[in-house]
Design an enzyme around this catalytic site. Sequence first.
Site, PDB file in Angstrom:
ATOM      1  N   HIS A 262     -20.638 -48.053  14.253  1.00 39.33           N
ATOM      2  CA  HIS A 262     -19.380 -48.282  14.813  1.00 39.33           C
ATOM      3  C   HIS A 262     -18.613 -47.132  15.166  1.00 39.33           C
ATOM      4  O   HIS A 262     -18.808 -46.124  14.570  1.00 39.33           O
ATOM      5  CB  HIS A 262     -18.636 -49.492  13.921  1.00 39.33           C
ATOM      6  CG  HIS A 262     -18.278 -48.734  12.559  1.00 39.33           C
ATOM      7  ND1 HIS A 262     -18.860 -48.708  11.527  1.00 39.33           N
ATOM      8  CD2 HIS A 262     -17.124 -48.367  12.192  1.00 39.33           C
ATOM      9  CE1 HIS A 262     -18.276 -48.093  10.766  1.00 39.33           C
ATOM     10  NE2 HIS A 262     -17.273 -47.717  10.804  1.00 39.33           N
TER      11      HIS A 262
ATOM     12  N   GLN B  92     -20.126 -44.161  13.355  1.00 43.04           N
ATOM     13  CA  GLN B  92     -20.515 -43.817  11.948  1.00 43.04           C
ATOM     14  C   GLN B  92     -20.919 -44.700  11.319  1.00 43.04           C
ATOM     15  O   GLN B  92     -20.863 -46.004  11.975  1.00 43.04           O
ATOM     16  CB  GLN B  92     -19.079 -43.437  10.981  1.00 43.04           C
ATOM     17  CG  GLN B  92     -17.908 -44.409  11.406  1.00 43.04           C
ATOM     18  CD  GLN B  92     -16.663 -43.901  10.940  1.00 43.04           C
ATOM     19  OE1 GLN B  92     -16.468 -44.412   9.889  1.00 43.04           O
ATOM     20  NE2 GLN B  92     -16.023 -43.370  11.672  1.00 43.04           N
TER      21      GLN B  92
ATOM     22  N   ARG C 226     -22.023 -39.543  10.038  1.00 43.41           N
ATOM     23  CA  ARG C 226     -21.455 -39.709  11.540  1.00 43.41           C
ATOM     24  C   ARG C 226     -22.402 -39.314  12.313  1.00 43.41           C
ATOM     25  O   ARG C 226     -23.422 -38.604  12.101  1.00 43.41           O
ATOM     26  CB  ARG C 226     -20.350 -38.618  11.588  1.00 43.41           C
ATOM     27  CG  ARG C 226     -19.140 -38.692  10.914  1.00 43.41           C
ATOM     28  CD  ARG C 226     -18.112 -37.792  10.899  1.00 43.41           C
ATOM     29  NE  ARG C 226     -16.793 -38.216  10.240  1.00 43.41           N
ATOM     30  CZ  ARG C 226     -16.667 -37.764   8.881  1.00 43.41           C
ATOM     31  NH1 ARG C 226     -17.406 -37.021   8.408  1.00 43.41           N
ATOM     32  NH2 ARG C 226     -15.496 -38.084   8.256  1.00 43.41           N
TER      33      ARG C 226
ATOM     34  N   GLU D  94     -16.026 -52.616   5.085  1.00 43.34           N
ATOM     35  CA  GLU D  94     -14.810 -52.559   5.326  1.00 43.34           C
ATOM     36  C   GLU D  94     -14.221 -53.755   6.395  1.00 43.34           C
ATOM     37  O   GLU D  94     -15.372 -54.048   7.319  1.00 43.34           O
ATOM     38  CB  GLU D  94     -14.259 -51.181   5.896  1.00 43.34           C
ATOM     39  CG  GLU D  94     -14.978 -50.993   7.356  1.00 43.34           C
ATOM     40  CD  GLU D  94     -14.867 -49.183   7.663  1.00 43.34           C
ATOM     41  OE1 GLU D  94     -14.596 -48.618   6.850  1.00 43.34           O
ATOM     42  OE2 GLU D  94     -14.674 -49.119   8.760  1.00 43.34           O
TER      43      GLU D  94
ATOM     44  N   HIS E  24     -21.834 -46.561   7.059  1.00 41.55           N
ATOM     45  CA  HIS E  24     -21.454 -46.310   5.625  1.00 41.55           C
ATOM     46  C   HIS E  24     -22.609 -46.854   4.812  1.00 41.55           C
ATOM     47  O   HIS E  24     -23.384 -47.697   5.182  1.00 41.55           O
ATOM     48  CB  HIS E  24     -20.092 -47.162   5.216  1.00 41.55           C
ATOM     49  CG  HIS E  24     -19.040 -47.017   5.981  1.00 41.55           C
ATOM     50  ND1 HIS E  24     -18.471 -45.587   6.153  1.00 41.55           N
ATOM     51  CD2 HIS E  24     -18.124 -47.747   7.022  1.00 41.55           C
ATOM     52  CE1 HIS E  24     -17.509 -45.695   7.070  1.00 41.55           C
ATOM     53  NE2 HIS E  24     -17.168 -46.860   7.364  1.00 41.55           N
TER      54      HIS E  24
END
Length: 435
Positions: free
Chosen positions: A279, A92, A298, A129, A94
Amino acid sequence: MLIFIENTPRAYAWGSTEALPDMLGTAPTGEPQAELWLGTHPGSPAHVAKATPVQHTLIDLVESDPDRYGVDGGPLPFLLKVLAIGAPLSLQVHPDRDQAAAGFAAEEAAGVPRDARERNYCDPTHKPELLVALSEVTALSGFRDLANAREDLLLLAAAARELGLTDGAEGFERAACRLVGRDAGELRRDFLTWVFTRDTCITAALACLAEVLAAAEAGDIGFWERALEEGTIDPDRLAALRALAAAHPSDPGVLVSLLLHLVHLAPGEAIFLGAGQIHAYLSGVAVEVMASSDNVLRAGLTQKHIDIEELCRIVNTGELVDPRFPSERLDHGLIAWRPEVPEFQLMRARVREADAETGSGFSDADAATRIDLPAPSPVVLVVTAGKVRIERPDAQPSEVVSARRGQSLYVSAGEPICITGHGEVFLATVGHDER
């Protein structure tokens, strides 16, 4: 105020059946328990623990007095999680701020329900994140040198040929050829697009992969043993391929994994996932903090919605030199991870009682007898080892708590907090530039 909070772990298929119950002190249900969310994200807001007969969430608390309990009069900009990774997550990426805002607005205008399977952008905000390992964690994180990926594909091709799997060998060779000749970023993006076309050569390569890996493990491929002795083959990479092929047979994401760094994090080591960084977490238990968003694009290793075209539009195709993210020492017993994002930072505090036996999973040399920590903005914390006491100076009863492993707290902005006892605590708050 110091307020105990709790939540029900999210039961994603990749979760561990044992790790979160062990930490929380609850009985395993037999079902996978993947993530514990500790924040104000509406997808799974934390609850005020045992506060009243009527259940209240952290959202309710913030809305009751935004200036007192929120950040800039709104919800928490960060989300703290505990992850229990029992099987590989999806590959995935972001989006960045602008991509998230534009994607969210477009799907809202198109009338795509926010809970629809095909929805890409659940939030109008980005999702950087940071993950810190509690146990050993294995992950795929960022693109590595293309030459290394080509070598692994050609080794798989040679192994397939030795086993007489000609179609599979040609598939691996064609995949390797697609990583030669042009700008590395363009090659990576084109490879991602091509591998999900499910060309017959891709299907053949994936079909023979399990057989190749099984023969290699059994020592049935002569050159493979020599390659292992010479260091040409990374045994950890083979183990990761076996796990991915077992969990997701015939999924093109298994081949994509060869383009990525394979990272083994020891407890206390971290990785930071910025916008566009591809990642997948493979195994382990970890604490994670992110901007309060659930935007995920994804690329395989999942039964969920895949949008390769959109992922390829936002993915960062540059090579990542080092996936690990360093900590900085703030004081004895206190370290922090501070990426350059305003929404969050993460700290780890370790404390000990001078006359206590160790028994908390870390050395006394790592811990202080007392840690004083400023709290000018709200803090969300989780105790990951031992038992600690948290209080404010000249504290009233509402400003003193004892918390054991697995318990979590919301700490309102105000005076510094003091941590004592014998244990380990992870604390999330707003980014360093915003404190």
